[in-house]
Design an enzyme around this catalytic site. Structure first.
Site, PDB file in Angstrom:
ATOM      1  N   LYS A   1      14.321  -8.409  22.057  1.00 25.36           N
ATOM      2  CA  LYS A   1      15.651  -7.914  21.637  1.00 25.36           C
ATOM      3  C   LYS A   1      16.679  -8.158  22.733  1.00 25.36           C
ATOM      4  CE  LYS A   1      14.855  -3.971  18.611  1.00 25.36           C
ATOM      5  NZ  LYS A   1      14.879  -2.523  18.567  1.00 25.36           N
TER       6      LYS A   1
ATOM      7  N   HIS B   1      -9.216 -16.926  -3.793  1.00 29.79           N
ATOM      8  CA  HIS B   1      -9.165 -18.389  -3.773  1.00 29.79           C
ATOM      9  C   HIS B   1      -8.415 -18.871  -2.532  1.00 29.79           C
ATOM     10  CE1 HIS B   1     -10.726 -18.839  -7.908  1.00 29.79           C
ATOM     11  NE2 HIS B   1     -10.306 -17.581  -7.975  1.00 29.79           N
TER      12      HIS B   1
ATOM     13  N   GLU C   1       2.542  -2.356  14.608  1.00 26.56           N
ATOM     14  CA  GLU C   1       3.540  -1.843  15.548  1.00 26.56           C
ATOM     15  C   GLU C   1       3.115  -0.492  16.121  1.00 26.56           C
ATOM     16  OE1 GLU C   1       7.780  -3.296  14.886  1.00 26.56           O
ATOM     17  OE2 GLU C   1       8.062  -1.149  14.749  1.00 26.56           O
TER      18      GLU C   1
HETATM   19  O1  PA5 Z   1       9.173   0.975  12.913  1.00 24.89           O
HETATM   20  C1  PA5 Z   1      10.124   0.816  13.654  1.00 24.89           C
HETATM   21  O2  PA5 Z   1      10.520   1.703  14.425  1.00 24.89           O
HETATM   22  C2  PA5 Z   1      10.882  -0.494  13.640  1.00 24.89           C
HETATM   23  O3  PA5 Z   1      10.252  -1.413  12.815  1.00 24.89           O
HETATM   24  C3  PA5 Z   1      12.307  -0.269  13.167  1.00 24.89           C
HETATM   25  O4  PA5 Z   1      12.279   0.300  11.894  1.00 24.89           O
HETATM   26  C4  PA5 Z   1      13.085  -1.578  13.137  1.00 24.89           C
HETATM   27  O5  PA5 Z   1      13.103  -2.141  14.416  1.00 24.89           O
HETATM   28  C5  PA5 Z   1      14.508  -1.348  12.670  1.00 24.89           C
HETATM   29  O6  PA5 Z   1      15.138  -0.401  13.476  1.00 24.89           O
HETATM   30  P1  PA5 Z   1      16.462   0.306  13.049  1.00 24.89           P
HETATM   31  O7  PA5 Z   1      16.181   1.178  11.903  1.00 24.89           O
HETATM   32  O8  PA5 Z   1      16.894   1.052  14.245  1.00 24.89           O
HETATM   33  O9  PA5 Z   1      17.427  -0.778  12.671  1.00 24.89           O
END
Ligand code: PA5
Length: 466
Positions: A437, A323, A294
């Site tokens: 989203k 394995h 990410e």
């Molecule tokens: O790393 C990130 O920013 C994302 O993975 C968020 O943690 C994830 O989308 C969850 O977001 P939130 O904490 O706003 O629910």
């Protein structure tokens, strides 16, 4: 302190085609790294810079607040349920899996030292949610809802289900005690709900993104509630940070690994395999995969140019994956750089007993500690990867305890931030998850998203591809 061994990227070890002259390579990157590291640390307090995670290891006030709250609920609960997703869940899960007994939830209350069992709901899956509710008792369950934005559909829907489930058996006063909400200081629906309901809250600090939030209340609260020594986590970070803030490449192992990862990514090795030789570190692989993917997978660079950058992280666990994936790792395309994690002092050991004395071929195992077999398998797999001319580095942890585990995760956070800078992308945003989203909002009938329903169903071509 955590150690980094990079010898197996050298020409001497893996040959001239895939190996590098380490000193020469570092010479080329030296100036760039000095700028990157200096800027990174100079901006650790900058508003809007998303680098305040660099300060979390030093936040003693936060640790005290968390411990004070944990004290008030200590021994009151049998079960802790953590609701969150992505960066609001993976870090806490990795922490608890690494630092608690491997079968914690199956231990008696006494063996758990009075601390609760823990359960994460990180999916909108009826099997998972109903299955968990089947085994919980509302009167002895504490729920920690974690969402920085306070709006995430997955977390909020799980919260709504859990809240109703608690309300069926508890008074409002009892309910209040069973909820603890971790979210932004001011923004978001969860903050609004907390203010309206007067629930206990902890903050996800400003300028700390989800996947860099493990050492905020996001990870520290579940850890403290289950008895993890959060002071040791902070102590580990501080010791390592003194080294990682060094702008000289030869003295900064996180910068060195960032350089190697990005160098090889650009040399047709777009896959980064993360392979701890430890059962307790398996969940840390999942955390790393999210952090790397990410943070570094980006369409545009910092100048707005379309680049579609990003190494692909792959999770593996030693010895299990020997394995499974190691056949591919050794003989498939030479398109990967490997990060092995080695633990030199296991907490536990077990001796393989004298058995089957009449079978000659099993005698080499008799009387050996199982850790020796793990060590031998690690060394031999690493040697085979090296013989097959695949670049690999090893991170060495003395033990899987709070101190060293915090160092491993913090090392990877700093490495990721530096790798992002080397790629000239923003490692702290995630625009690529937004489209799915908003399509979900459209498909779920959220007001204001009606115009996207056909696009989300795939019956209308989005403007971007027309
Ligand atoms: O790393 C990130 O920013 C994302 O993975 C968020 O943690 C994830 O989308 C969850 O977001 P939130 O904490 O706003 O629910």
């Amino acid at each position: 302190m955590i150690g980094l061994n990079i010898q197996n990227v050298s020409k001497e070890k893996i040959g001239a085609t895939h190996g590098v002259e380490i000193d020469a390579l570092f010479g080329e990157y030296r100036g760039q790294i000095a700028d990157i590291v200096t800027r990174l640390y100079a901006e650790k307090d900058t508003e809007g810079g998303w680098k305040k995670w660099l300060n979390l290891g030093y936040d003693e006030t936060l640790a005290k607040e968390i411990l004070a709250y944990a004290k008030t609920v200590e021994s009151h609960y049998e079960d802790l349920v953590i609701l969150g997703i992505g960066g609001s869940s993976l870090g806490g899960y990795a922490l608890l899996k690494a630092l608690l007994h491997p079968y914690w939830n199956n231990l008696s209350r006494e063996k758990r030292g009075g601390f609760p069992r823990f359960h994460f709901i990180e999916n909108v899956d009826a099997d998972q949610i109903n299955g968990l509710l089947d085994i919980l008792e509302p009167k002895t369950t504490l729920v920690n809802v974690i969402t920085k934005s306070g709006t995430t559909a997955e977390t909020m829907s799980a919260f709504m289900i859990l809240k109703e489930w608690l309300e069926k058996s508890l008074t409002q006063a009892e309910l209040k005690k069973r909820l603890v909400l971790t979210t932004d200081k001011k923004k978001g629906l969860l903050r609004q709900i907390a203010n309206e309901g007067g629930y206990t809250t902890f903050e996800v600090p400003d300028d700390v993104g989800g996947r860099f939030s493990i050492f905020s209340a996001v990870g520290l609260l579940p850890a403290a509630l289950c008895g993890v020594d959060i002071g040791e986590l902070q102590r580990g970070i501080k010791e390592l940070d003194a080294v990682l803030k060094n702008s000289e490449l030869k003295d900064n192992p996180a910068a060195q690994n960032a350089v190697l990862q990005i160098y090889y990514y650009k040399q047709q090795k777009p896959i980064s395999v993360f392979m701890p030789y430890s059962y307790r570190l398996a969940a840390a692989s999942d955390w790393y995969v999210q952090l790397w993917a990410e943070s570094l997978g980006k369409k545009k660079d910092l100048d707005g140019k379309v680049v579609h950058e990003g190494p692909t992280p792959v999770r593996a666990v030693g010895v299990t994956d020997q394995h499974s994936q190691v056949q591919l790792f050794n003989e498939g395309p030479n398109d990967k750089i490997f990060t092995f994690i080695e633990v030199t002092q296991p907490d536990q050991d077990v001796t393989i007993p004298q058995q089957f004395n009449h079978i000659e071929d099993l005698q080499y195992l008799n009387g050996q500690p199982i850790s020796r077999l793990m060590g031998a398998e690690f060394e031999s797999t690493r040697a085979s990867i090296t013989s097959n001319q695949r670049p690999n580095v090893t991170l060495t942890l003395k033990k899987v305890d709070a101190f060293y585990f915090a160092q491993l995760l913090y090392f990877l956070e700093v490495q990721t931030a530096i790798a992002g800078a080397l790629l000239n992308i923003d490692p702290f945003d995630q625009p690529g998850v937004e489209l799915a989203k908003v399509y979900t909002h459209a498909l779920m009938g959220k007001k204001g998203y009606e115009h996207l329903v056909d696009e989300a169903r795939g019956v209308k071509t989005p403007a971007t591809v027309q």
